[in-house]
Design a protein around this motif. Structure first.
Motif, PDB file in Angstrom:
ATOM      1  N   ASN A 145       0.825  -1.209   0.000  1.00 33.23           N
ATOM      2  CA  ASN A 145       0.000   0.000   0.000  1.00 33.23           C
ATOM      3  C   ASN A 145       0.860   1.261   0.000  1.00 33.23           C
ATOM      4  N   LEU A 146       2.142   1.126   0.299  1.00 31.01           N
ATOM      5  CA  LEU A 146       3.048   2.279   0.327  1.00 31.01           C
ATOM      6  C   LEU A 146       3.598   2.628  -1.055  1.00 31.01           C
ATOM      7  N   TYR A 147       3.557   1.671  -1.981  1.00 32.06           N
ATOM      8  CA  TYR A 147       4.293   1.830  -3.243  1.00 32.06           C
ATOM      9  C   TYR A 147       3.829   3.038  -4.054  1.00 32.06           C
ATOM     10  N   GLN A 148       2.536   3.241  -4.128  1.00 30.78           N
ATOM     11  CA  GLN A 148       2.025   4.333  -4.957  1.00 30.78           C
ATOM     12  C   GLN A 148       1.844   5.628  -4.163  1.00 30.78           C
ATOM     13  N   GLN A 149       2.442   5.676  -2.980  1.00 32.33           N
ATOM     14  CA  GLN A 149       2.458   6.905  -2.192  1.00 32.33           C
ATOM     15  C   GLN A 149       3.776   7.640  -2.401  1.00 32.33           C
ATOM     16  N   LEU A 156      13.138   4.299   3.425  1.00 29.28           N
ATOM     17  CA  LEU A 156      12.175   3.582   2.587  1.00 29.28           C
ATOM     18  C   LEU A 156      12.557   3.714   1.121  1.00 29.28           C
ATOM     19  N   HIS A 157      12.649   2.577   0.454  1.00 23.22           N
ATOM     20  CA  HIS A 157      13.011   2.551  -0.955  1.00 23.22           C
ATOM     21  C   HIS A 157      11.915   1.834  -1.743  1.00 23.22           C
ATOM     22  N   LYS A 158      11.720   2.238  -2.983  1.00 23.08           N
ATOM     23  CA  LYS A 158      10.779   1.556  -3.869  1.00 23.08           C
ATOM     24  C   LYS A 158      11.560   0.746  -4.903  1.00 23.08           C
ATOM     25  N   ALA A 159      11.016  -0.407  -5.258  1.00 17.25           N
ATOM     26  CA  ALA A 159      11.643  -1.221  -6.300  1.00 17.25           C
ATOM     27  C   ALA A 159      10.604  -2.133  -6.925  1.00 17.25           C
ATOM     28  N   TYR A 160      10.810  -2.441  -8.199  1.00 14.77           N
ATOM     29  CA  TYR A 160       9.998  -3.484  -8.814  1.00 14.77           C
ATOM     30  C   TYR A 160      10.356  -4.825  -8.163  1.00 14.77           C
ATOM     31  N   SER A 161       9.453  -5.779  -8.238  1.00 14.83           N
ATOM     32  CA  SER A 161       9.750  -7.101  -7.697  1.00 14.83           C
ATOM     33  C   SER A 161      10.969  -7.690  -8.398  1.00 14.83           C
ATOM     34  N   PRO A 162      11.896  -8.253  -7.642  1.00 14.74           N
ATOM     35  CA  PRO A 162      13.119  -8.801  -8.262  1.00 14.74           C
ATOM     36  C   PRO A 162      12.816 -10.073  -9.036  1.00 14.74           C
ATOM     37  N   ILE A 163      13.335 -10.173 -10.220  1.00 13.45           N
ATOM     38  CA  ILE A 163      13.146 -11.386 -11.018  1.00 13.45           C
ATOM     39  C   ILE A 163      14.509 -11.929 -11.435  1.00 13.45           C
ATOM     40  N   ASN A 164      14.512 -13.160 -11.838  1.00 19.25           N
ATOM     41  CA  ASN A 164      15.722 -13.784 -12.369  1.00 19.25           C
ATOM     42  C   ASN A 164      15.855 -13.392 -13.837  1.00 19.25           C
TER      43      ASN A 164
END
Length: 350
Positions: A145-149, A156-164
Motif C-alpha cells: 500500500n506504500l508503493y504508490q504513495q 524507505l526505498h521503492k523497487a519493482y519485484s526482483p526477477i531472475n
C-alpha cells in the motif's frame, strides 16, 4: 559478507522466489547467503536449487487478508518467534538480515533489531509496512500500500519485484515439445496462472473462457489449493499442466498471460514482453492496481469482464508489447538495485 534471509510462506511461492532472486544478485556481488524458513515449510524451491535452510518459527496472519483476530494471535507468536530467530542470528553471525514479506519481514526485522544487526525488510502487506518501517530500512514492492504513495523517508526505498534475468531466455520450442496432442500451434495461446498454487477464481476464469467462443489453446498452471478446484478444469478445451518449473518457456509461447493482480509473475511477463491481463480479486479479494504500476502494459479485468478484456488484448498485442518494453530494463535490473541497498545497509555495521 554474509546475508541471512528470513522467508515467510511455504518456501515454494512468490515469497521464496523473491528471496532467491535477491540472493542470486547478492551472490554475484560476493555475498554469502543463508536462508531460514518456518519449521513446517516444505521449501520446494530451495530443494530444487539444492539449498539448505535453517528452521525457525515464522507466524503468518494471512498477509493482505489478515483479520484483527489473526493479527492478534500472530502478534503473540511473533514475540516468541523473534527470540528464536535471535538465537539463529547469534549462531550464524550474518552481516545483514533480510526479512522477506509478511511474517518473514516482521520476524526478521524484529529479531535483527534485538540482536543489533543491520536489516532490510522486503514489504508487500499492510502488516509488514506498519511494523517494519519502525525498525529499520525497507524496500517497498509494488503490491504494498506504500508503493504508490510519495515517500520522503530515507529509510524507505521503492523497487519493482526482483526477477531472475534468465526468465527472458525462455524457449518456445521447448514449451511446444511438452504440449499434449490437443495443443494446436496454429491457434492463439492463452496462459492462466495464479502462481505456484491454483486459486479458485483463476480456475473459474479458465472454465469460463473454455466455455466461450474464443478459439484458443487454453493453458493453466499451478497446484490446486483444494482438489475440488480441478472440477473447473474438466473440459476438453483446457490443457492443465499442473505445477511447472519451466514457466519461462511458457511466457515465450503465450500470446496473452492471464495472471493475478500481484507478484513476481507480472514482472516476469513484463520482462518477456508477454501481454498481460491482470485478473483482480483472485487472492482473498485483494487488489493491487498493477495496471497503474505498468500503465499500457497491463490490462486489468474482473472475472465478469474477462472475455471482453481478452478480446481487446488480442486486438492490441503489438501495442501492449511495445508498452512492456518501456519497463523491461528496469524490471530486469531490480534485483541488482535491491542487492545494492542491502549491501549499503550491511556496510553501516552493527
Amino acid at each position: 559478507m554474509k546475508a541471512l534471509f528470513v522467508i515467510t510462506g511455504r518456501g515454494m511461492g512468490g515469497d521464496a522466489v523473491t528471496a532467491l532472486n535477491i540472493a542470486r544478485a547478492l551472490s554475484k556481488k560476493g555475498v554469502e547467503c543463508e536462508f531460514a524458513l518456518d519449521h513446517t515449510a516444505p521449501g520446494l524451491l530451495l530443494k530444487k536449487e539444492d539449498i539448505h535452510w535453517h528452521k525457525i518459527s515464522i507466524p503468518q496472519a494471512g498477509g493482505h487478508a489478515a483479520t484483527k483476530i489473526a493479527l492478534a494471535k500472530a502478534g503473540v507468536k511473533t514475540t516468541r518467534a523473534a527470540l528464536e530467530a535471535v538465537k539463529l542470528i547469534k549462531n550464524q553471525k550474518p552481516d545483514v538480515l533480510i526479512g522477506v514479506i509478511g511474517g518473514g519481514a516482521v520476524v526478521g526485522c524484529l529479531s535483527a533489531k534485538i540482536a543489533k544487526v543491520p536489516a532490510v525488510g522486503i514489504l508487500i502487506t499492510p502488516m509488514d509496512a506498519k511494523v517494519c518501517t519502525k525498525l529499520n530500512s525497507n524496500i517497498v514492492l509494488p503490491e504494498s500500500n506504500l508503493y504508490q504513495q510519495d515517500l520522503d523517508n530515507e529509510r524507505l526505498h521503492k523497487a519493482y519485484s526482483p526477477i531472475n534475468p534468465e526468465v527472458i531466455k525462455g524457449n518456445k520450442n521447448k514449451a511446444l515439445e511438452k504440449m499434449p496432442d490437443s495443443f494446436n500451434p496454429q491457434k492463439t495461446t492463452l496462459l492462466f496462472s495464479s502462481g505456484s498454487s491454483l486459486f479458485e477464481k483463476t480456475a473459474q476464469a479458465v472454465r469460463d473462457i473454455a466455455l466461450s467462443n474464443i478459439d484458443a489453446n487454453i493453458l493453466v498452471v499451478g497446484h490446486p489449493l483444494k482438489e475440488e478446484y480441478l472440477e473447473y478444469l474438466e473440459n476438453e478445451n483446457i490443457i492443465n499442466l499442473g505445477y511447472v518449473d519451466w514457466i519461462q518457456d511458457l511466457y515465450s509461447l503465450a500470446d496473452v498471460a492471464v495472471l493475478t493482480d500481484d507478484g513476481v509473475m507480472i514482472h516476469e511477463a513484463i520482462a518477456c514482453k508477454t501481454p498481460i491481463v491482470a485478473l483482480t480479486g483472485v487472492k482473498y479479494g485483494r487488489y493491487h492496481n498493477m495496471a497503474a504500476v505498468f500503465p499500457g502494459a497491463v490490462m486489468e479485468s474482473s472475472l465478469e469482464n474477462l472475455k471482453e478484456t481478452l478480446l481487446n488484448a488480442l486486438d492490441n498485442l503489438n501495442r501492449i508489447k511495445e508498452e512492456a518494453q518501456r519497463y523491461g530494463g528496469d524490471v530486469l535490473n531490480s534485483a541488482d538495485k535491491i542487492a545494492d541497498i542491502i549491501i549499503n545497509e550491511a556496510k553501516k555495521g552493527r
